[in-house]
Enzyme design. Structure first.
Site, PDB file in Angstrom:
ATOM      1  N   GLN A 377       0.818  -1.207   0.000  1.00  0.00           N
ATOM      2  CA  GLN A 377       0.000   0.000   0.000  1.00  0.00           C
ATOM      3  C   GLN A 377       0.856   1.262   0.000  1.00  0.00           C
ATOM      4  O   GLN A 377       0.505   2.251  -0.616  1.00  0.00           O
ATOM      5  CB  GLN A 377      -0.917  -0.027   1.231  1.00  0.00           C
ATOM      6  CG  GLN A 377      -1.779   1.227   1.408  1.00  0.00           C
ATOM      7  CD  GLN A 377      -2.866   1.329   0.351  1.00  0.00           C
ATOM      8  OE1 GLN A 377      -3.109   0.371  -0.393  1.00  0.00           O
ATOM      9  NE2 GLN A 377      -3.516   2.474   0.268  1.00  0.00           N
ATOM     10  N   ASP A 487       1.831  -1.854  14.306  1.00  0.00           N
ATOM     11  CA  ASP A 487       1.525  -2.773  13.200  1.00  0.00           C
ATOM     12  C   ASP A 487       2.505  -3.950  13.207  1.00  0.00           C
ATOM     13  O   ASP A 487       3.079  -4.306  12.181  1.00  0.00           O
ATOM     14  CB  ASP A 487       1.588  -2.031  11.865  1.00  0.00           C
ATOM     15  CG  ASP A 487       0.965  -2.831  10.714  1.00  0.00           C
ATOM     16  OD1 ASP A 487       0.305  -3.852  10.989  1.00  0.00           O
ATOM     17  OD2 ASP A 487       1.158  -2.441   9.552  1.00  0.00           O
TER      18      ASP A 487
END
Length: 620
Positions: A377, A487
């Site tokens: 992404q 994350d």
């Protein structure tokens, strides 16, 4: 004769070559206990502790002509040095001594040179080779052939009587010399090639004077031999004279028990060993040794210390320092499972905190971009070269992150340094898209590595646990620095050339513009790694990182399976909110799964810290 109370400057076991003062005697090497005093170098047989040492020889330092290293290939021995000295009849002899390590040799050379610096008999030349079979190996000359090589250190020719040192100069500020603090002298542990103006190159075992140490990771130093000054990484040096053992390739520092076992099992050499910090007692060391006795295994021994300060593994061999103890057990098992053999894989130099003492902005023209490593992404990641340094370059897509805020934070992130964190070197922020330049790790994503090696890894739970503990070690450092990852997952960890695991992309999620960003698994926001308080309130903390670490452990012990399988995100959220967690992986030990369950405690306050997780697996 030196008295029993003569001052001892340094002492150690080393091996010496017989001097063959008679032509018919046999040449051999024998271990001796060497003692250096201000006036003599004396060597004994027996050991230091017994008190029944017998003197085998001595050299009066005032008679030393030269003290230098030897071309060790001649003797097929490492770390040999020589003392050339005159007898009472002015005949010249050479004493050859093999030190345990290069650092020990440099220490003894330094001590002796300082003591003989004012000798009137010092020579400007020496034989770099050895006198073997009636000739010098370096110049093929006979015994009395004039020395052929210039000495490597400065000789003080002055009018002082032998044994009387030159008076120290008056300090420039006019203070008495004892009121000036002694300079901090350090020794390089690794080679370092300076790439920026103002930095200083290092060569292993060279000595440097520390001029400034205001920055934690970069110190200003002066090379004691060349006089050159500049900044160099502080984790590439150790203080001279300290008992620190980090200079040795067999020292693994804070490596866990599992890490040591994996490292040694891969070498498969009887007696191969490492020394590491004990994980149960601060300031204590553990020796880990590979043996094939009964079956291939690694045995662990605490290095003990007696009331006199001597180190030992068994009562019959005691030594003043750990390197001396290791050296003795390389020649004699002395009660442990095998005679010690150093590992064949040398330690690699650690990453530096940034590229330079004050550089975090990188000119893209300095980068040579190579093959693509992956994409996601955020953008494309490519292998690159920054001068001679391998790097990974994350080329960020415009609009995916709050760039200005991240660039400001990057200045801080370059100063985070740990062996299990991917090092951030800097950013290219004066162009769009911006580049993030980090340490390059050969095998890429941990997730893909697990999937590629599944057949091998599923049968080796020790290796899998070692991977988890390496990640935990890096996260424990971030936890201590009050830094939240946000994350943590196998996809955001990388694998290096020696199977070292490093946590990457820490803190990056904080600067994502869209909270619903896509993870590499194709799902929106990484819900399958999210703690209940994150799902309900977007409340991130080190304890939410601990939850994600539990999921990462599950990924490791399934060799890269998707957590919760094909369940939809809404189903995962419902499952987590009702207190249901992932099932135990098929090949996962029960005690490991128990730790995962503790990481998934619904109450964040009741989850263990990363340091507590490490301690759960460190019962020795």
């Amino acid at each position: 004769m030196a008295g029993k109370n003569e001052e001892v400057l340094v002492e150690a076991f080393m091996t010496k070559r017989s001097q063959n003062k008679r032509t018919f005697t046999h040449t051999n090497w024998k271990e001796r206990w060497f003692v250096l005093s201000p006036k003599n170098l004396i060597y004994y047989d027996g050991d230091k502790q017994s008190g029944r040492r017998k003197e085998r020889g001595r050299v009066e330092l005032i008679r030393v002509v030269a003290v230098e290293s030897v071309d060790t290939a001649v003797f097929q021995r490492d770390f040999v040095f020589q003392l050339c000295y005159l007898s009472e009849d002015d005949d010249q002899y050479v004493l050859y001594i093999a030190a345990p390590t290069a650092q020990d040799r440099e220490q003894w050379l330094d001590y002796i040179r300082k003591l003989v610096a004012d000798n009137d008999c010092l020579s400007d030349k020496y034989h770099q080779g050895a006198f073997i079979k009636s000739q010098w190996s370096c110049c093929k000359g006979g015994k009395n052939t004039i020395a052929c090589t210039d000495v490597t250190w400065t000789i003080n020719h002055n009018n002082n009587p032998p044994g009387h040192p030159t008076p120290s100069p008056t300090p420039p500020n006019g203070l008495p010399s004892d009121m000036n603090p002694a300079p901090k002298i350090v020794v390089a542990l690794y080679d370092y090639n300076a790439t920026e103006r103002g930095d200083l190159s290092l060569r292993k075992n060279e000595e440097f004077e520390v001029l400034e140490q205001d920055q934690e990771h970069w110190w200003k130093m002066r090379n004691r031999q060349t006089g050159m000054e500049g900044f160099a990484p502080s984790n590439y040096v150790r203080e001279l004279g300290t008992p620190d053992i980090q200079q040795y390739d067999w020292y693994l520092g804070d490596a866990t028990r599992q890490r040591a076992e994996v490292f040694l099992m891969q070498q498969e050499r009887e007696g191969c060993f490492v020394v590491r910090n004990s994980t149960t007692n601060s300031g204590v060391y553990t020796l880990s040794v590979y043996t094939k006795q009964s079956h291939p295994q690694v045995k662990h021994y605490h290095i003990k210390k007696d009331p006199e300060g001597n180190y030992y593994l068994s009562q019959n061999i005691k030594c003043k320092t750990i390197p001396e103890l290791i050296y003795r057990h390389q020649h004699n098992p002395g009660g442990i499972c095998a005679r010690l053999r150093p590992p064949t894989l040398g330690r690699t130099a650690p990453a530096t905190a940034g590229l330079s003492h004050d550089k975090w902005e990188i000119d893209p023209s300095e980068l040579n971009l190579l093959e693509e490593l992956g994409s996601g992404q955020f953008g494309v990641v490519r292998h690159g070269k920054l001068k001679s340094l391998d790097v990974a370059v994350k080329m960020m897509k415009e609009g995916t992150m709050s760039e200005d805020e991240f660039i400001e934070e990057a200045k801080v992130m370059t100063k985070l340094r740990h062996g299990n964190l991917v090092q951030l070197y800097g950013v290219c922020s004066r162009q769009r898209p911006i580049y993030i330049v980090t340490e390059y790790l050969r095998y890429g994503s941990l997730l893909q590595y697990l999937r590629n090696k599944e057949r091998i890894l599923l049968n080796n739970t020790d290796v899998l646990l070692d991977m988890c503990l390496q990640v935990c070690s890096g996260m424990a450092y971030l936890e201590k620095q009050k830094f939240i990852h946000r994350d943590l997952a196998a996809r955001n960890c990388l694998v290096g050339a020696h199977n070292e695991i490093k946590v990457g992309d820490f803190g990056l999620a904080r600067y994502v513009v869209d909270d619903e960003y896509t993870g590499s698994g194709g799902a929106k926001f990484p819900i399958k790694w999210a703690a209940p308080e994150v799902l309900n309130f977007m409340r991130f903390s080190s304890k939410s990182d601990v939850w994600a670490f539990g999921v990462l452990m599950w990924e490791v012990f399934t060799c890269g399976k998707m957590p919760y399988g094909r369940m939809k995100n809404a189903e995962v959220v419902d499952m987590v909110q009702h207190g249901r967690v992932l099932e135990k992986p098929r090949f996962c030990p029960s005690d490991v799964y128990n730790v995962m369950q503790q990481c998934w405690n619904a109450n964040a306050e009741n989850r263990p810290s990363f340091n507590e997780i490490l301690r759960m697996f460190q019962d020795e």
